[in-house]
Motif scaffolding. Structure first.
Motif, short mmCIF file in Angstrom:
data_model
loop_
_atom_site.label_atom_id
_atom_site.label_comp_id
_atom_site.label_asym_id
_atom_site.label_seq_id
_atom_site.Cartn_x
_atom_site.Cartn_y
_atom_site.Cartn_z
N LYS A 82 0.83 -1.20 0.00
CA LYS A 82 0.00 0.00 0.00
C LYS A 82 0.87 1.26 0.00
O LYS A 82 2.02 1.23 0.44
CB LYS A 82 -0.92 0.02 1.23
N ASN A 83 0.31 2.36 -0.51
CA ASN A 83 1.00 3.63 -0.43
C ASN A 83 1.18 4.03 1.03
O ASN A 83 0.32 3.74 1.87
CB ASN A 83 0.22 4.73 -1.15
N VAL A 84 2.29 4.67 1.33
CA VAL A 84 2.59 5.09 2.69
C VAL A 84 2.86 6.59 2.70
O VAL A 84 3.65 7.09 1.91
CB VAL A 84 3.83 4.35 3.23
N PHE A 85 2.18 7.30 3.58
CA PHE A 85 2.47 8.71 3.77
C PHE A 85 2.10 9.08 5.20
O PHE A 85 0.99 8.81 5.65
CB PHE A 85 1.68 9.60 2.80
N PHE A 86 3.05 9.66 5.93
CA PHE A 86 2.81 10.08 7.30
C PHE A 86 3.77 11.21 7.64
O PHE A 86 4.73 11.48 6.92
CB PHE A 86 2.98 8.91 8.27
N SER A 87 3.49 11.89 8.75
CA SER A 87 4.37 12.95 9.23
C SER A 87 5.06 12.49 10.50
O SER A 87 4.45 12.49 11.57
CB SER A 87 3.57 14.23 9.51
N PRO A 88 6.33 12.10 10.42
CA PRO A 88 7.03 11.68 11.64
C PRO A 88 7.17 12.81 12.65
O PRO A 88 7.17 12.58 13.86
CB PRO A 88 8.40 11.22 11.12
N LEU A 89 7.26 14.05 12.15
CA LEU A 89 7.40 15.18 13.07
C LEU A 89 6.13 15.40 13.88
O LEU A 89 6.19 15.74 15.06
CB LEU A 89 7.76 16.45 12.30
N SER A 90 4.97 15.18 13.26
CA SER A 90 3.71 15.30 14.00
C SER A 90 3.65 14.26 15.11
O SER A 90 3.27 14.56 16.25
CB SER A 90 2.53 15.13 13.04
N LEU A 91 4.04 13.04 14.78
CA LEU A 91 4.04 11.96 15.78
C LEU A 91 5.02 12.26 16.91
O LEU A 91 4.69 12.13 18.09
CB LEU A 91 4.39 10.63 15.10
#
Length: 402
Positions: free
Chosen positions: A72-81
């Motif tokens: 699956k496509n992956v997109f996230f904000s590590p800085l937000s986490l």
């Protein structure tokens, strides 16, 4: 040189290098590493202290996500986490705190706890600089059940270090509270997230929110009349039709012979750039396995200007992640269980994290990129054999047994 991104799922968006906050010097001039910084410059560079930890956490979480998400496509904000859980750590104690620090890659032998939060403070101030050419905003909020009394120290720290809003809300009127939280998120993310939160747990006492919003325009926009339908290969055998953008320009690029991939930097107006990685056919897994802080750092330092013909699909990617389940697999267990020690958050009750959700979206087109992310953490009282309600139906601190 021709570089086409439609080669067997050959596009990986590594992400905006927000921790760099400036384009590295590639003019060939050696910067004087021994030049002392003034006190003001040292204050401004305080955010760099957490950059290595944030990068290490980003790639650890990325590998956890790819293991679970498959193709699956992956997109996230590590800085937000990182920011959301660093803020939560202000109220954590004992083993609960050490597990959070370990997961977020903070080494207290190298960095004092207060320095961590001070670094986030400086990073937030720099990211929210209104004079930047890209539109970038990041913020935090606490939605608090109006019966909950936060500890003064916790409230002061989240306000000082994370510029967090503290919003009293009537959680007994669940529908109204959910609407209030969703309207806040919708406003802060410029409409990217509508109805983010579906419901509150019946005994929820606090919702911690971090949001990030980005909008940047390419330094050299793609011409819309060059955009054509083309094949984008999702694996070695299957392809889909996409709108493929094209431009013949000079870009900073690098060929990594060891990993068999090309790296292309596409700058936005201002001091932020996106880094795209284009693996050779069949090399996707090899490149993903090598995605580490040092790998990306070496790529950034090896970029050279060359004329290329670049094909890039217009795309929209969204991701939704159960952070609770992923963090548990990454070794963070106490904060989600009756072993949680969040005694620094509020008076009286003992808490655990009942829910942790992260959502992110990105849209890339001829003009640039728009992206947003939200991390939500829900706290409710501890339950179980070691925690019994007091006479008011709430969990008294004195009844808790670690």
């Amino acid at each position: 040189m021709k570089m086409k991104s439609a080669l067997y799922l050959s596009l990986v968006l590594v992400g905006l290098q927000v921790q760099a906050l400036h384009i590295p010097n590639r003019s060939g001039e050696q910067e004087d590493q021994d030049t002392p910084h003034s006190p003001a410059e040292g204050e401004n560079l305080a955010y760099l202290k957490i950059a290595p930890s944030n990068a290490d956490f980003a790639f650890r979480f990325y590998k956890q996500v790819t293991e679970e998400e498959g193709n699956k496509n992956v997109f996230f904000s590590p800085l937000s986490l990182s920011t959301a859980f660093a803020m939560l750590s202000l109220g954590a104690r004992a083993h609960t705190l050490s597990q959070l620090h370990t997961c977020l890659a903070f080494n207290l032998t190298e960095l004092e706890e207060r320095e961590i939060h001070h670094s986030f403070q400086r990073l937030l101030q720099l990211l929210n600089d209104p004079h930047r050419e890209v539109q970038l905003s990041m913020g935090n909020a606490l939605f608090i059940n109006n019966e909950l009394k936060l500890r003064q120290k916790f409230l002061e720290d989240v306000t000082t270090f994370y510029d967090s809003e503290a919003i009293s809300s009537d959680f007994q009127n669940s529908e109204k509270a959910v609407n209030e939280i969703n309207n806040y998120i919708k406003t802060k993310t410029h409409g990217k997230f509508v109805d983010f939160l579906q419901n509150l747990s019946p005994d929820a006492l606090m919702i911690l929110i971090n949001y990030v919003y980005f909008k940047g325009y390419w330094e050299q926009p793609f011409k819309s009349f060059h955009t054509r339908d083309d094949d984008f290969f999702v694996d070695a055998k299957n392809s889909v039709k996409v709108k493929m953008m094209r431009q013949s320009k000079v870009h900073n690029i690098h060929r990594d012979e060891k990993l068999s991939c090309w790296v292309v930097e596409i700058p936005y107006k201002g001091d932020v750039a996106a880094l795209f990685v284009l693996p050779d056919e069949g090399i996707m897994k090899q490149v993903e396995d090598a995605l580490l802080k040092d790998t990306v750092s070496n790529w950034s330092q090896s970029l050279e200007e060359r004329p290329i013909e670049l094909y890039l699909p217009k795309f929209s990617i969204s991701g939704s992640y159960d952070v609770k389940s992923m963090f548990i697999k990454m070794g963070v267990t106490d904060v989600f269980s009756n072993n949680a020690d969040l005694s620094g958050v509020a008076e009286g009750d003992r808490f655990m994290v009942s829910k942790a959700i992260h959502k992110a979206e990105v849209d890339v087109n001829e003009n640039g990129t728009e992206a947003a992310a939200v991390t939500m953490i829900e706290l409710h009282p501890l339950h179980g054999e070691n925690c019994e309600p007091n006479s008011q139906g709430r969990l008294g601190q004195s009844t808790f047994t670690p």
